[in-house]
Scaffold this motif. Structure first.
Motif, PDB file in Angstrom:
ATOM      1  N   GLN A 267       1.872  16.160 -17.175  1.00 25.70           N
ATOM      2  CA  GLN A 267       3.261  16.610 -17.317  1.00 25.70           C
ATOM      3  C   GLN A 267       3.942  16.739 -15.947  1.00 25.70           C
ATOM      4  OE1 GLN A 267       5.264  17.658 -20.424  1.00 25.70           O
ATOM      5  NE2 GLN A 267       3.886  15.935 -20.842  1.00 25.70           N
ATOM      6  N   ARG A 268       3.792  15.696 -15.147  1.00 21.76           N
ATOM      7  CA  ARG A 268       4.468  15.697 -13.851  1.00 21.76           C
ATOM      8  C   ARG A 268       4.619  14.267 -13.343  1.00 21.76           C
ATOM      9  NH1 ARG A 268       1.475  16.075  -8.974  1.00 21.76           N
ATOM     10  NH2 ARG A 268      -0.773  15.727  -9.193  1.00 21.76           N
ATOM     11  N   TRP A 269       5.503  14.129 -12.355  1.00 23.71           N
ATOM     12  CA  TRP A 269       5.748  12.832 -11.746  1.00 23.71           C
ATOM     13  C   TRP A 269       4.732  12.578 -10.628  1.00 23.71           C
ATOM     14  CZ3 TRP A 269       9.082   9.667 -14.047  1.00 23.71           C
ATOM     15  CH2 TRP A 269      10.100  10.205 -14.830  1.00 23.71           C
ATOM     16  N   LEU A 270       4.259  11.335 -10.541  1.00 20.95           N
ATOM     17  CA  LEU A 270       3.298  10.949  -9.513  1.00 20.95           C
ATOM     18  C   LEU A 270       3.890   9.826  -8.668  1.00 20.95           C
ATOM     19  CD1 LEU A 270       0.009  10.723 -11.654  1.00 20.95           C
ATOM     20  CD2 LEU A 270       0.806  12.673 -10.294  1.00 20.95           C
ATOM     21  N   GLU A 271       3.926  10.014  -7.363  1.00 19.08           N
ATOM     22  CA  GLU A 271       4.431   8.964  -6.479  1.00 19.08           C
ATOM     23  C   GLU A 271       3.467   7.779  -6.470  1.00 19.08           C
ATOM     24  OE1 GLU A 271       4.684   7.848  -1.827  1.00 19.08           O
ATOM     25  OE2 GLU A 271       4.688   9.995  -2.309  1.00 19.08           O
ATOM     26  N   VAL A 272       4.002   6.570  -6.660  1.00 18.50           N
ATOM     27  CA  VAL A 272       3.165   5.363  -6.653  1.00 18.50           C
ATOM     28  C   VAL A 272       3.643   4.333  -5.641  1.00 18.50           C
ATOM     29  CG1 VAL A 272       2.363   5.617  -9.026  1.00 18.50           C
ATOM     30  CG2 VAL A 272       4.507   4.371  -8.572  1.00 18.50           C
ATOM     31  N   SER A 273       4.832   4.530  -5.082  1.00 19.35           N
ATOM     32  CA  SER A 273       5.336   3.564  -4.111  1.00 19.35           C
ATOM     33  C   SER A 273       6.382   4.210  -3.222  1.00 19.35           C
ATOM     34  CB  SER A 273       5.962   2.358  -4.820  1.00 19.35           C
ATOM     35  OG  SER A 273       6.552   1.469  -3.887  1.00 19.35           O
ATOM     36  N   SER A 274       6.371   3.798  -1.960  1.00 13.68           N
ATOM     37  CA  SER A 274       7.472   4.071  -1.040  1.00 13.68           C
ATOM     38  C   SER A 274       7.954   2.731  -0.506  1.00 13.68           C
ATOM     39  CB  SER A 274       7.028   4.962   0.122  1.00 13.68           C
ATOM     40  OG  SER A 274       6.829   6.285  -0.295  1.00 13.68           O
ATOM     41  N   VAL A 275       9.246   2.501  -0.566  1.00 16.52           N
ATOM     42  CA  VAL A 275       9.843   1.278  -0.047  1.00 16.52           C
ATOM     43  C   VAL A 275      10.815   1.695   1.053  1.00 16.52           C
ATOM     44  CG1 VAL A 275      11.159  -0.790  -0.599  1.00 16.52           C
ATOM     45  CG2 VAL A 275       9.628   0.193  -2.306  1.00 16.52           C
ATOM     46  N   SER A 276      10.605   1.176   2.260  1.00 18.15           N
ATOM     47  CA  SER A 276      11.340   1.695   3.419  1.00 18.15           C
ATOM     48  C   SER A 276      11.913   0.590   4.286  1.00 18.15           C
ATOM     49  CB  SER A 276      10.410   2.551   4.297  1.00 18.15           C
ATOM     50  OG  SER A 276       9.880   3.638   3.585  1.00 18.15           O
ATOM     51  N   ASN A 277      13.060   0.903   4.890  1.00 13.12           N
ATOM     52  CA  ASN A 277      13.652   0.087   5.948  1.00 13.12           C
ATOM     53  C   ASN A 277      13.489   0.855   7.253  1.00 13.12           C
ATOM     54  OD1 ASN A 277      15.164  -1.522   7.653  1.00 13.12           O
ATOM     55  ND2 ASN A 277      16.949  -1.637   6.316  1.00 13.12           N
ATOM     56  N   PHE A 278      12.867   0.214   8.236  1.00 11.50           N
ATOM     57  CA  PHE A 278      12.629   0.865   9.525  1.00 11.50           C
ATOM     58  C   PHE A 278      13.660   0.434  10.564  1.00 11.50           C
ATOM     59  CE2 PHE A 278       8.673   0.302   7.220  1.00 11.50           C
ATOM     60  CZ  PHE A 278       8.226   1.602   7.125  1.00 11.50           C
ATOM     61  N   GLU A 279      14.586  -0.431  10.140  1.00 13.11           N
ATOM     62  CA  GLU A 279      15.577  -1.008  11.066  1.00 13.11           C
ATOM     63  C   GLU A 279      14.843  -1.552  12.304  1.00 13.11           C
ATOM     64  OE1 GLU A 279      18.887   1.655  11.606  1.00 13.11           O
ATOM     65  OE2 GLU A 279      19.456   1.550   9.489  1.00 13.11           O
ATOM     66  N   THR A 280      15.270  -1.209  13.508  1.00 12.65           N
ATOM     67  CA  THR A 280      14.624  -1.773  14.707  1.00 12.65           C
ATOM     68  C   THR A 280      13.510  -0.875  15.259  1.00 12.65           C
ATOM     69  OG1 THR A 280      16.238  -0.724  16.181  1.00 12.65           O
ATOM     70  CG2 THR A 280      16.742  -2.963  15.405  1.00 12.65           C
ATOM     71  N   TYR A 281      13.210   0.221  14.563  1.00 14.36           N
ATOM     72  CA  TYR A 281      12.299   1.221  15.137  1.00 14.36           C
ATOM     73  C   TYR A 281      10.915   0.628  15.409  1.00 14.36           C
ATOM     74  CZ  TYR A 281      10.351   5.859  16.008  1.00 14.36           C
ATOM     75  OH  TYR A 281       9.755   6.965  16.604  1.00 14.36           O
ATOM     76  N   GLN A 282      10.311  -0.031  14.401  1.00 15.86           N
ATOM     77  CA  GLN A 282       9.018  -0.667  14.619  1.00 15.86           C
ATOM     78  C   GLN A 282       9.156  -1.891  15.515  1.00 15.86           C
ATOM     79  OE1 GLN A 282       7.613  -1.467  10.621  1.00 15.86           O
ATOM     80  NE2 GLN A 282       6.416   0.424  10.560  1.00 15.86           N
ATOM     81  N   ALA A 283      10.203  -2.678  15.300  1.00 17.52           N
ATOM     82  CA  ALA A 283      10.385  -3.909  16.065  1.00 17.52           C
ATOM     83  C   ALA A 283      10.479  -3.631  17.562  1.00 17.52           C
ATOM     84  CB  ALA A 283      11.634  -4.644  15.587  1.00 17.52           C
ATOM     85  N   ASN A 284      11.069  -2.502  17.941  1.00 17.32           N
ATOM     86  CA  ASN A 284      11.160  -2.137  19.353  1.00 17.32           C
ATOM     87  C   ASN A 284       9.778  -1.884  19.934  1.00 17.32           C
ATOM     88  OD1 ASN A 284      12.530  -1.527  21.772  1.00 17.32           O
ATOM     89  ND2 ASN A 284      12.600   0.653  21.280  1.00 17.32           N
ATOM     90  N   ARG A 285       8.911  -1.228  19.176  1.00 17.89           N
ATOM     91  CA  ARG A 285       7.531  -1.017  19.627  1.00 17.89           C
ATOM     92  C   ARG A 285       6.755  -2.342  19.651  1.00 17.89           C
ATOM     93  NH1 ARG A 285       4.701   4.391  17.778  1.00 17.89           N
ATOM     94  NH2 ARG A 285       6.334   5.911  18.131  1.00 17.89           N
TER      95      ARG A 285
END
Length: 423
Positions: free
Chosen positions: A348-366
């Protein structure tokens, strides 16, 4: 990692974003960055000036020696020696300032997108949509940790014997449904235009830094001491790092990759009923989608990825909802994240199964991940999402589809499983 020139030119925007994240000491940290940056630029200018003087003196010495002006040449040599000492001191100071600046920069999280809601905790996340009817179970329905014992499809005690808590052994139809889910998720991604890759499941420190797991999440990662390698927490890390130090031609964009891997997370300090059974594991299977996009296309790509994940949940006949995470609940590297949660009927509760994210340039800069567009070099945008993580999907399938006669397998999985019921 935020670009230094962005912080310098957009101080108020950065501070507003960090406040939305409830980032401690935002003003002090940003001021520290700007002060170190100014000191670094002043030191660089002075070093350039000293080196220019030193080069000029070297040319002057040669001319004086040719003209027979030994005394003046000797005086110029003495001045050159002083300049060389000064340039060495300045170069050392510059290296230290750059190291100090880098140390502070990596502690600053990404700036939230303008659509990110205010809030501190998961309770403040915004429900974007809810899909499907929550099933009504029969009176003797059980949570999945009881069902797996009843049908002998997953053995946690055997996993403890072999490895420890959080490392289950899947058996019989339990193992087959795992394989079915993986193949189903991969096939759906291929049909959506993704290219399948099978990356390593260990990464080095540079890779962990590139996608932002280091130095933020060392405590959640398993570390192989001798080789100095980390077991991956998600396929995002190796797949995105395939493009570290890469300049992608414009005609190769967008990049769309999918990969299946086991994933490993220490999850230190996790206790209680909410982590029982398959709800939280140290090792689990996941199919990950990763995209690399031009900046102007990345938010349309994020929406596409969200719809792709939702299509998987719909085909699995699972009630789900989509959340837009608030500033205080977002991951360190993300600019905008959508979480997908499925309804667990027995719990009787919600379970997280996915996160979908935009990192913009944050990872690309590293990562130094760039492309040359119209002759100008620019950082690209990186995105990823779980499509999907298996444990809680399986938990919900088992719980939501249980009947007194057995557990019904969603129709879309039957061709992959080779059976339509667990009994």
């Amino acid at each position: 990692m935020l670009q230094l020139n962005f912080i310098r030119e957009n101080k108020d925007t950065v501070l507003a974003g960090l406040r939305k994240r409830h980032f401690a000491n935002a003003e002090a940290v940003v001021e520290q960055v700007l002060t170190l940056d100014q000191q670094r630029r002043d030191t660089q200018r002075e070093l350039d000036d000293v080196l220019a003087q030193s080069n000029a003196k070297a040319s002057q010495i040669g001319a004086l020696m040719k003209a027979g002006n030994k005394a003046e040449a000797d005086a110029a040599k003495a001045e050159t020696a002083v300049l060389k000492t000064r340039s060495k001191d300045l170069a050392d100071a510059l290296r230290q300032l750059e190291a100090d600046l880098q140390t502070v920069l990596v502690t600053i999280p990404n700036i939230p997108h303008s659509s990110v809601p205010e809030g501190r905790t998961a309770e403040d996340n915004e429900v974007v949509l809810e899909h499907g009817e929550k099933p009504t179970l029969h009176e003797s329905a059980q949570p999945h940790w009881e069902l797996i014992k009843k049908y002998d499809i997953i053995d946690f005690e055997l996993g403890v014997k072999i490895s420890g808590a959080g490392f289950p052994v899947y058996k019989g139809k339990g193992a087959r449904i795992q394989r079915a889910l993986i193949n189903f998720f991969l096939d759906e991604a291929l049909n959506a235009g993704f290219t399948e890759v099978q990356p390593p499941i260990v990464v080095n420190e540079d890779s962990g830094f590139g996608t932002g797991q280091l130095p933020d999440k060392e405590g959640q990662m398993y570390f192989i001491t001798e080789e100095k390698l980390y077991l991956i927490p998600t396929a995002e890390v190796p797949i995105t790092n395939m493009y570290r130090d890469v300049i992608l031609p414009e005609n190769q964009l967008p990049v769309k990759n999918v990969g299946y891997t086991p994933c490993f997370r220490r999850e230190a300090g996790s206790w209680g009923a909410h982590v029982r059974g398959l709800n939280r594991l140290h090792q689990f299977d996941k199919v990950e989608i990763v995209r690399i996009e031009k900046p102007e296309n990345s938010y349309a790509a994020l929406d596409e990825m969200s719809l792709h994940v939702q299509s998987l949940l719909q085909k699995l006949e699972l009630p789900y909802r989509v959340l837009r995470l608030c500033g205080g609940d977002m991951g360190f590297t993300s600019a905008l994240t959508y979480d997908m949660e499925v309804w667990s009927a027995a719990q009787q509760r919600w379970l997280e199964v996915s996160s979908v994210s935009n990192f913009e340039t944050y990872q690309a800069n590293r990562l130094k991940l760039r492309s040359k567009v119209e002759g100008k070099m620019q950082l690209l945008h990186t995105l990823n999402g779980s499509a999907l993580a298996l444990p809680r999907i399986l938990a919900s399938i088992l719980e939501n589809n249980q009947t007194p006669e057995g557990i019904r397998i969603p129709a879309v999985l039957v061709p992959y499983c080779g059976f339509d019921v667990i009994s």
